[in-house]
Design a protein around this motif. Structure first.
Motif, mmCIF file in Angstrom:
data_model
loop_
_atom_site.group_PDB
_atom_site.id
_atom_site.type_symbol
_atom_site.label_atom_id
_atom_site.label_comp_id
_atom_site.label_asym_id
_atom_site.label_seq_id
_atom_site.Cartn_x
_atom_site.Cartn_y
_atom_site.Cartn_z
ATOM 1 N N LYS A 1 -8.844 -3.702 2.590
ATOM 2 C CA LYS A 1 -9.126 -3.305 1.206
ATOM 3 C C LYS A 1 -9.769 -1.922 1.133
ATOM 4 O O LYS A 1 -9.761 -1.282 0.078
ATOM 5 N N ASN A 2 -10.338 -1.453 2.236
ATOM 6 C CA ASN A 2 -11.006 -0.152 2.244
ATOM 7 C C ASN A 2 -10.119 0.971 2.749
ATOM 8 O O ASN A 2 -10.569 2.104 2.895
ATOM 9 N N TRP A 3 -8.833 0.654 3.020
ATOM 10 C CA TRP A 3 -7.909 1.679 3.545
ATOM 11 C C TRP A 3 -7.635 2.730 2.487
ATOM 12 O O TRP A 3 -7.492 2.428 1.305
ATOM 13 N N LYS A 4 -7.565 3.992 2.945
ATOM 14 C CA LYS A 4 -7.158 5.095 2.077
ATOM 15 C C LYS A 4 -5.917 5.738 2.653
ATOM 16 O O LYS A 4 -5.684 5.711 3.864
ATOM 17 N N LYS A 5 -5.135 6.361 1.784
ATOM 18 C CA LYS A 5 -3.774 6.774 2.124
ATOM 19 C C LYS A 5 -3.667 7.615 3.379
ATOM 20 O O LYS A 5 -2.848 7.381 4.235
ATOM 21 N N PRO B 1 -15.594 2.780 10.057
ATOM 22 C CA PRO B 1 -15.841 1.891 11.187
ATOM 23 C C PRO B 1 -15.210 0.517 10.961
ATOM 24 O O PRO B 1 -15.336 -0.060 9.877
ATOM 25 N N GLY B 2 -14.515 0.045 11.954
ATOM 26 C CA GLY B 2 -13.835 -1.241 11.873
ATOM 27 C C GLY B 2 -12.358 -1.142 11.592
ATOM 28 O O GLY B 2 -11.631 -2.103 11.809
ATOM 29 N N LYS C 1 0.818 -1.212 0.000
ATOM 30 C CA LYS C 1 0.000 0.000 0.000
ATOM 31 C C LYS C 1 0.857 1.270 0.000
ATOM 32 O O LYS C 1 0.425 2.312 -0.476
ATOM 33 N N ARG C 2 2.059 1.194 0.539
ATOM 34 C CA ARG C 2 2.942 2.366 0.502
ATOM 35 C C ARG C 2 3.926 2.293 -0.661
ATOM 36 O O ARG C 2 4.515 3.303 -1.045
#
Length: 698
Positions: free
Chosen positions: A442-446, A452-453, A291-292
Motif C-alpha cells: 500500500k505504500n508503493w510509489k510509481k 524500509p521493508g 498499480k500499473r
C-alpha cells in the motif's frame, strides 16, 4: 529451502520460519559457417551444436545415437575446462567445426578446442562491476550466437559485440540500450535469423520498457526494433501493434513512467518456412496489475508469445498466456516448435511451459490456442477456456491480505531449458515450487519507491509487492518432468532434493540428460525415467547440456556453475567448485578436477549491538540486502556469502564494506548516499540479533 525475500510484519519467530531453503592462442582454421543452410542441415546429422537450442525450433534434441540407454553407463570424462568464475553459469555452449564457444559470468567468452578442451582464445567485454546490482538475477550470460565466421555476445551492461570466430578480435560493437537512465541489462543469448542478430534485454523488476532489436550481422547497423508494451500515449505509437496494445492499458496508471515491463530476456525461435520468429515476453512493471493499470485490462503484450517477421520486425500475431499479469508470470521460458498430430491432424505448434504453471500448445501459424494443462499445482486459475483465457480464482488478486502464490515468482518452470524428443513425443523440463507469499504494498510509489521493508527497493527493485508478509505454507520441491503435449499429461517424473535444477537435453539414444542443484549430471531413460548414469559436478548445475560429434565420437557437454537469483542465497550441495565445462564420451579416461568444499564458517557471534534497533534493521535489510545475502544464519549462502556465517570483523566494520568498500570491484553495490551510518548500525543489529536468536540454547 524456502527463500525469505521480504516481509511486512516481522517477529523473530516468523523470521526463522521464512527460510527452509577470461591470452590469445593458436589461430583457428578459417570458418565460413554456420549459416541458415548449415543449421538446417545439421538437424539431421547432429554433428555440431550451432544454435542456442540446437536447431531453429529450439528442440534441444540431438539425433546422435552412439551413446544410448544401453551403454551410457560407460560414459567417462573426456576433458574439463575452468571458466574462472564463482558466479552463475547459465550458458549453452555452441559447437561449430570443432570449436566450442561458451560464456561465463560477466559475459566473458571462451573459445575451446571441442575435442581437447584447450583454450584457443577468450574475450572479456569488461562489464563495469557497478552494473551488477541492476541485474536482478546474478551476473549471468546464457551464451553466444555464431554466424558466418562471427561470434555475437550480449554484455551485461547492454552492448552487442561481434567477434572474429578465429581470433576473438572485436569486429564491431553497438549499444542496444535506448535509455541509459533506465536499469537495462542483457543476460540472454543473441540469435541470428535471416542475417539479423537479434537481442532483447532485462530489467522489468526495476522499471523498463521491453523491446527486441535486430542488427545487421555484417555491419552492426540497426535493422528494426519492436517494443513489447506501449509507451507514452502523448507521443505517436510506433506501429499499429502498439496502438492496439494501448487499448488494454489504463492511462490513469501512467504505466510508461515505470516502463511497463515485458522484457524479452530469453526465448526466441524461428520457423524458416513460415518466415516467423517467436518470442516470449516478460512480466509487468510493477508486478501488481492494478498499480500499473488501475482499471484493469490485459496489458498487451506482457506474458505473451508473439510472432514477428524477422526481416522487418513487423508484428504478426500474439497469444497472451497470463492476461493482466499480477504475479511475475513471465513467458520468457523456452519455446519449442514441433509438428505433432492432434485429433488425427498434423499441427504446426509451439510448446511452452512458462512460469504460470500451465503447459501450452499453440498453433504457430496463427497463434490460436489449442490446449493448456497445469503441470504443477496452481492456485491462481482453475484452467483455460476454449478461447484460451484463464479461468481465474478471484482471491489470487487479493488487494488487502497476503496470499500464497502457487506457483510463485520463481515459477513452476523458470528459464532452465526444456527439450523435446520426436522419438518419444515427450517434452522434458524441470518443474519446481519455491514457496512465496505475496501482498500488495500500500505504500508503493510509481518510481523510486524506497521505504524500509519494500523488497530490495534500496537498489531499485520496483515490484509493488511485499514478499513473505506471512510465512508461506506450500512445500518446496524440484523435479524433472516428462510431459505428453498431445494428451496434456505427465508421463513420468523424477524428484530432486531441491528446486532450481538445470535444463535438459534429449537424444535419439533414448536418453535425457540434466544437471542438478545438488551438483550432479544425470542421464535418464527417455521413455521410463529410470536413472541410468550420473557424475558429480563439484557445483550445482543450472544450465543445459549439449551433444556433438568429432572424429567418430559423440560428446556430452555441460557448463556448470551455481547461481541465478535463487542460487545467490541458497544451495543444495556441499561443494563450491568454480564454474567448469565438463565434456564426456564413452570410455573417457580424464581425471575430474579437484572439487572445492563449501566453507560455511561458524555462526556469527560477538558483534555488539542494541537490541532495540533490530526491528528497524530488519526492514532496512529487506530493502537492501536480502535477495543477495539471504536471511543471516538461517540460509546457508549460495554463490554470495550469508552474513550470518562471516567473520565478525566484517560485521563490526560493516560501514567499510557498505560505503564504497572492497567488494564493489566484485559487483557489490556502493550504498554511499543511500544508507546512513545510523542505518548501518541498525542492519548490524539485525544480522547479529538474528544469529543470536537461532543459536542453539545450551
Amino acid at each position: 529451502m524456502t527463500l525469505m525475500l521480504a516481509f511486512r510484519r516481522v517477529t523473530m519467530p516468523s523470521l526463522l520460519l521464512l527460510s527452509s531453503l577470461f591470452t590469445t592462442g593458436p589461430v583457428l582454421a578459417d570458418q565460413a559457417g554456420p549459416d541458415e543452410a548449415s543449421i538446417l542441415a545439421n538437424r539431421d546429422s547432429g554433428k555440431d551444436w550451432p544454435s542456442h537450442g540446437f536447431d531453429y525450433a529450439g528442440t534441444r534434441f540431438s539425433p546422435l545415437t552412439q551413446i544410448t540407454s544401453k551403454n551410457v553407463d560407460k560414459l567417462g570424462l573426456a576433458w574439463s575446462y575452468n571458466l574462472e568464475s564463482t558466479r552463475g553459469i547459465e550458458a549453452t555452449p555452441i559447437v561449430v567445426d570443432g570449436t566450442m564457444y561458451v560464456t561465463a559470468s560477466w559475459s566473458v567468452v571462451h573459445a575451446l578446442d571441442a575435442k581437447t578442451g584447450k583454450r584457443l582464445w577468450s574475450y572479456d567485454p569488461k562489464v563495469p562491476r557497478e552494473k551488477a546490482y541492476q541485474a536482478c538475477c546474478d551476473v549471468v550470460n546464457r551464451g553466444v550466437a555464431v554466424y558466418k565466421g562471427k561470434v555475437f555476445v550480449g554484455s551485461l551492461d547492454g552492448r552487442l559485440v561481434a567477434l572474429d570466430a578465429n581470433s576473438g578480435k572485436k569486429l564491431w560493437e553497438t549499444d542496444t540500450i535506448i535509455d541509459r537512465s533506465r536499469p537495462y541489462t542483457v543476460t540472454g543469448a543473441p540469435r541470428v535469423f535471416r542475417g539479423n542478430v537479434i537481442i532483447g534485454n532485462g530489467g522489468a523488476e526495476f522499471g523498463v520498457r521491453g523491446y527486441i532489436t535486430a542488427y545487421d550481422a555484417e555491419t552492426g547497423k540497426q535493422k528494426w526494433r519492436w517494443f513489447t508494451v506501449p509507451g507514452d500515449p502523448a507521443k505517436p505509437y510506433e506501429n499499429e501493434a502498439m496502438a492496439k496494445a494501448a487499448k488494454t492499458w489504463d492511462p490513469k496508471g501512467k504505466y510508461w513512467e515505470s516502463g511497463g515491463g515485458g522484457t524479452v530476456w530469453n526465448s526466441m525461435v524461428f520457423d524458416p518456412e513460415l518466415n516467423l520468429m517467436y518470442i516470449g515476453t516478460g512480466n509487468g512493471t510493477p508486478w501488481v496489475h492494478r498499480k500499473r493499470s488501475p482499471a484493469g485490462g490485459d496489458n498487451l503484450y506482457l506474458a505473451s508469445i508473439v510472432a514477428i517477421n524477422p526481416e522487418t520486425g513487423d508484428y504478426v500475431w500474439h497469444y497472451q498466456e497470463t492476461p493482466g499479469d499480477n504475479w511475475d508470470y513471465t513467458s520468457t521460458q523456452d519455446l519449442i516448435l514441433a509438428d505433432i498430430k492432434i485429433d488425427g491432424k498434423l499441427r504446426k505448434v509451439i510448446m511452452h511451459a512458462p512460469k504460470n504453471g500451465f503447459f501450452f500448445v499453440v498453433d504457430r501459424t496463427n497463434g490460436k490456442f489449442i490446449s493448456a494443462q497445469n503441470f504443477v499445482d496452481v492456485n491462481w486459475a482453475t484452467g483455460y477456456d476454449k478461447d484460451g483465457r484463464p479461468i481465474e480464482i478471484a482471491e489470487a488478486r487479493s488487494e488487502d491480505k497476503p496470499f500464497d502464490a502457487i506457483p510463485g515468482p520463481f515459477g513452476g518452470h523458470n528459464w532452465h531449458s526444456m527439450s523435446y524428443s520426436p522419438k518419444t513425443g515427450l517434452a522434458y523440463f524441470p518443474a519446481q515450487n519455491i514457496p512465496l507469499n505475496l501482498m500488495e504494498d500500500k505504500n508503493w510509489k510509481k518510481h523510486g519507491s524506497n521505504k524500509p521493508g519494500q523488497p530490495m527497493s534500496g537498489i531499485g527493485w520496483n515490484t509493488g509487492m511485499l514478499i513473505n508478509a506471512e510465512t508461506p505454507s506450500s512445500k518446496p520441491f524440484g523435479r524433472l518432468l516428462a510431459w505428453d503435449p498431445v494428451k496434456q499429461q505427465e508421463r513420468w517424473r523424477y524428484e530432486h532434493v531441491a528446486p532450481w535444477n538445470g535444463g535438459t537435453l534429449s537424444t535419439a539414444g533414448n536418453l535425457v540428460f540434466q544437471g542438478t542443484a545438488d551438483a550432479r549430471l544425470m542421464a535418464f531413460d527417455a521413455g521410463s525415467g529410470d536413472v541410468l548414469w550420473q557424475s558429480p559436478m563439484g557445483t550445482g548445475v543450472i544450465a543445459a547440456p549439449i551433444s556433438y560429434q568429432m572424429d567418430g565420437d559423440q560428446y556430452i557437454t555441460i557448463a556448470a556453475g551455481w547461481g541465478g537469483v535463487f542460487g545467490q542465497t541458497q544451495r543444495a550441495s556441499d561443494t563450491a567448485t568454480p564454474g567448469t565445462v565438463y565434456t564426456f564420451k564413452l570410455n573417457g579416461k580424464a581425471q575430474m578436477p579437484e572439487f572445492t568444499q563449501y566453507q560455511l564458517g561458524n555462526l556469527l557471534s560477538g558483534v555488539k549491538y542494541d537490541p532495540a534497533l533490530v526491528e528497524e534493521g530488519t526492514y532496512l535489510y529487506v530493502s537492501n540486502c536480502v535477495f543477495c545475502h539471504g536471511v543471516p544464519g538461517v540460509d546457508k549462502g549460495g554463490n554470495i556469502p550469508n552474513l550470518g556465517y562471516v567473520d565478525k570483523s566484517f560485521i563490526e566494520n560493516l560501514d567499510k564494506f557498505v560505503f564504497n568498500g572492497p567488494f564493489v570491484s566484485r559487483g557489490m553495490p556502493d550504498f554511499t548516499g543511500k544508507l546512513s551510518a545510523e542505518d548501518v548500525e541498525k542492519i548490524k543489529a539485525f544480522i547479529q540479533g538474528t544469529a543470536d536468536a537461532i543459536r542453539p540454547k545450551k
